[in-house]
Design a protein around this motif. Structure first.
Motif, short mmCIF file in Angstrom:
data_model
loop_
_atom_site.label_atom_id
_atom_site.label_comp_id
_atom_site.label_asym_id
_atom_site.label_seq_id
_atom_site.Cartn_x
_atom_site.Cartn_y
_atom_site.Cartn_z
N CYS A 150 -50.39 -52.57 -45.41
CA CYS A 150 -51.64 -51.06 -46.42
C CYS A 150 -51.08 -50.20 -46.58
N GLY A 151 -49.97 -49.46 -46.37
CA GLY A 151 -50.01 -48.47 -46.04
C GLY A 151 -50.89 -47.71 -45.82
N PRO A 152 -51.06 -46.34 -46.33
CA PRO A 152 -52.26 -45.18 -46.87
C PRO A 152 -53.29 -45.87 -47.59
N GLY A 153 -53.53 -46.76 -48.04
CA GLY A 153 -54.59 -47.65 -48.11
C GLY A 153 -54.74 -47.31 -49.96
N LEU A 154 -54.08 -47.18 -50.62
CA LEU A 154 -54.26 -47.42 -51.94
C LEU A 154 -54.46 -48.57 -52.68
N GLU A 181 -41.42 -40.35 -40.83
CA GLU A 181 -41.36 -38.58 -41.37
C GLU A 181 -42.12 -38.33 -43.05
N LYS A 182 -42.47 -39.64 -43.77
CA LYS A 182 -42.60 -39.28 -45.32
C LYS A 182 -43.68 -39.62 -45.79
N ALA A 183 -44.39 -40.43 -44.71
CA ALA A 183 -45.76 -41.01 -44.47
C ALA A 183 -46.50 -40.42 -46.47
N SER A 184 -46.71 -39.38 -45.90
CA SER A 184 -47.39 -38.16 -46.84
C SER A 184 -47.32 -37.97 -48.05
N ALA A 185 -46.08 -37.54 -48.00
CA ALA A 185 -45.02 -38.00 -49.74
C ALA A 185 -45.19 -38.61 -50.49
N TRP A 186 -45.07 -40.54 -49.27
CA TRP A 186 -45.20 -41.35 -50.31
C TRP A 186 -46.35 -42.16 -51.02
N ARG A 187 -47.23 -41.58 -50.22
CA ARG A 187 -49.15 -41.88 -50.76
C ARG A 187 -48.90 -41.02 -51.93
N ILE A 214 -59.34 -55.45 -43.81
CA ILE A 214 -58.46 -55.52 -42.10
C ILE A 214 -57.09 -54.88 -42.86
N ALA A 215 -57.22 -53.53 -42.40
CA ALA A 215 -55.31 -52.97 -43.34
C ALA A 215 -54.48 -53.03 -41.98
N LEU A 216 -53.65 -53.45 -42.28
CA LEU A 216 -52.56 -53.68 -41.47
C LEU A 216 -51.23 -53.79 -41.40
N ASP A 217 -50.76 -52.44 -40.63
CA ASP A 217 -49.30 -51.67 -41.17
C ASP A 217 -48.83 -51.19 -39.69
N PRO A 218 -47.11 -51.32 -39.76
CA PRO A 218 -46.78 -51.02 -38.23
C PRO A 218 -46.38 -49.74 -38.63
N ILE A 219 -46.92 -48.90 -39.68
CA ILE A 219 -46.54 -47.31 -39.34
C ILE A 219 -47.88 -46.63 -39.19
N ARG A 220 -47.96 -46.22 -37.63
CA ARG A 220 -49.01 -45.23 -37.14
C ARG A 220 -49.32 -44.10 -38.97
N GLU A 221 -48.08 -43.41 -38.47
CA GLU A 221 -48.25 -42.75 -39.78
C GLU A 221 -49.69 -42.95 -41.27
N MET A 222 -48.46 -44.08 -41.87
CA MET A 222 -49.89 -44.58 -43.37
C MET A 222 -50.79 -45.00 -42.31
N VAL A 244 -39.92 -54.48 -39.23
CA VAL A 244 -39.30 -53.04 -40.18
C VAL A 244 -37.83 -53.11 -39.46
N ASP A 245 -37.16 -52.46 -40.01
CA ASP A 245 -35.76 -52.15 -39.53
C ASP A 245 -36.50 -51.04 -39.36
N PRO A 246 -35.58 -50.56 -38.06
CA PRO A 246 -36.06 -49.17 -37.48
C PRO A 246 -35.58 -47.88 -38.06
N ASP A 247 -34.39 -47.85 -38.81
CA ASP A 247 -34.13 -46.89 -39.83
C ASP A 247 -35.00 -46.83 -40.63
N THR A 248 -35.55 -47.84 -41.46
CA THR A 248 -37.04 -47.95 -42.25
C THR A 248 -38.45 -47.32 -42.37
N ALA A 249 -38.38 -47.74 -41.46
CA ALA A 249 -39.98 -47.19 -40.20
C ALA A 249 -39.81 -45.99 -40.30
N ALA A 250 -38.32 -45.12 -39.71
CA ALA A 250 -38.57 -44.15 -39.20
C ALA A 250 -38.85 -42.97 -40.19
N ILE A 251 -38.52 -43.00 -41.53
CA ILE A 251 -38.16 -42.32 -43.41
C ILE A 251 -39.70 -42.66 -43.55
N TYR A 252 -40.10 -44.14 -43.22
CA TYR A 252 -41.99 -44.32 -43.20
C TYR A 252 -42.73 -42.90 -42.67
#
Length: 96
Positions: free
Chosen positions: A50-54, A13-19, A64-72, A3-11
């Protein structure tokens, strides 16, 4: 999984809002997969990115839910509590 570092930072920061912006939207791909699999025994299903698992919430069998963003992945129990979260490496592993 990379994941691009800038994109990862947005996810991060905004994990809950994205979900929250996606809750209640159709889970078409997951529903179609579940229908195609049917009611028979199912081996583990890998939900990559998987993001937040929707969508994982609609998949049959063990997910098995795989994602590179812990907040997701932190949001996964809210939607797919039976899924097994796996934090993907943010950087690809070098091959020997």
């Amino acid at each position: 999984m990379s994941v691009d570092p800038d994109t990862a930072a947005i996810y991060r920061e905004k994990a809950s809002a994205w979900r929250d912006a996606r809750v209640g939207k159709p889970a078409g791909p997951a529903a179609r997969l579940a229908e195609a699999i049917g009611q028979g025994p199912v081996g583990p299903i890998l939900d990559v990115g998987c993001g937040p698992g929707l969508l994982a919430a609609h998949l049959p069998g063990h997910v098995i839910a795989l994602d590179p963003i812990r907040e997701m992945l932190d949001l996964l129990p809210d939607h797919a509590p039976e899924a097994s979260p796996v934090l993907a490496a943010a950087d690809p592993l070098p091959f020997a």
